[in-house]
Design a protein around this motif. Sequence first.
Motif, PDB file in Angstrom:
ATOM      1  N   UNK A  22       0.802  -1.221   0.000  1.00 27.87           N
ATOM      2  CA  UNK A  22       0.000   0.000   0.000  1.00 27.87           C
ATOM      3  C   UNK A  22       0.840   1.279   0.000  1.00 27.87           C
ATOM      4  N   UNK A  23       2.155   1.140   0.142  1.00 25.24           N
ATOM      5  CA  UNK A  23       3.066   2.280   0.004  1.00 25.24           C
ATOM      6  C   UNK A  23       3.429   2.397  -1.479  1.00 25.24           C
ATOM      7  N   UNK A  24       2.523   2.959  -2.255  1.00 23.26           N
ATOM      8  CA  UNK A  24       2.687   2.995  -3.712  1.00 23.26           C
ATOM      9  C   UNK A  24       3.988   3.659  -4.154  1.00 23.26           C
ATOM     10  N   UNK A  44      -2.738  10.969   2.155  1.00 28.11           N
ATOM     11  CA  UNK A  44      -2.591   9.546   1.886  1.00 28.11           C
ATOM     12  C   UNK A  44      -3.359   9.152   0.640  1.00 28.11           C
ATOM     13  N   UNK A  45      -2.975   8.008   0.094  1.00 25.22           N
ATOM     14  CA  UNK A  45      -3.674   7.471  -1.062  1.00 25.22           C
ATOM     15  C   UNK A  45      -5.047   6.990  -0.607  1.00 25.22           C
ATOM     16  N   UNK A  69      -8.054  -0.728   1.235  1.00 21.89           N
ATOM     17  CA  UNK A  69      -8.375  -1.191   2.574  1.00 21.89           C
ATOM     18  C   UNK A  69      -7.136  -1.764   3.235  1.00 21.89           C
ATOM     19  N   UNK A  70      -7.321  -2.388   4.381  1.00 27.05           N
ATOM     20  CA  UNK A  70      -6.183  -2.923   5.120  1.00 27.05           C
ATOM     21  C   UNK A  70      -5.377  -3.934   4.310  1.00 27.05           C
ATOM     22  N   UNK A  87      -6.173  -5.436  -9.502  1.00 31.81           N
ATOM     23  CA  UNK A  87      -6.576  -5.727  -8.127  1.00 31.81           C
ATOM     24  C   UNK A  87      -5.406  -6.355  -7.395  1.00 31.81           C
ATOM     25  N   UNK A  88      -5.334  -6.076  -6.116  1.00 32.53           N
ATOM     26  CA  UNK A  88      -4.259  -6.562  -5.255  1.00 32.53           C
ATOM     27  C   UNK A  88      -4.914  -7.048  -3.962  1.00 32.53           C
TER      28      UNK A  88
END
Length: 140
Positions: A22-24, A44-45, A69-70, A87-88
């Motif tokens: 999530x840290x793009x 934040x994103x 999300x988390x 999607x991830x």
Amino acid sequence: MAAYTKSIEISAPPAAVAELLLDLPGWPTWTASVNEVTPLGGEPVAPGTRVRVRQPRLPVAVWTVDAIGDYHFDWNSHSPGVTTVATHRILPTNTGCTVTLSINQSGRLSRLATLVYGGLTERYLSLEAEGLKAAAESSR
């Protein structure tokens, strides 16, 4: 429509994997498939955030975050004739987690995109999965 999916088992806590995923802007530190990720509009994103992504051998693309999300995030990018949705997903397991990365392309030029970039897309998904695994497991 073209669809690509790569899943990988990672022996690290889901939260640690999510922190990396999530840290793009941090992606270039753990995958060779990305040169630069720049949020356009600050941190934040969040859903609606636009992100410029520079990748080797691909045109610069602007992605829009659809959901975050988390343990997941989705984003999309549009180019003439092709819509790409990525999607991830991180699913907890007894030994860490399973990460599934997916790319779906649609639109009137998606078949051409598959012919031109299909192999590269599969290679980049593998690089991202393997790089995420290596980074998460080395930071334990």
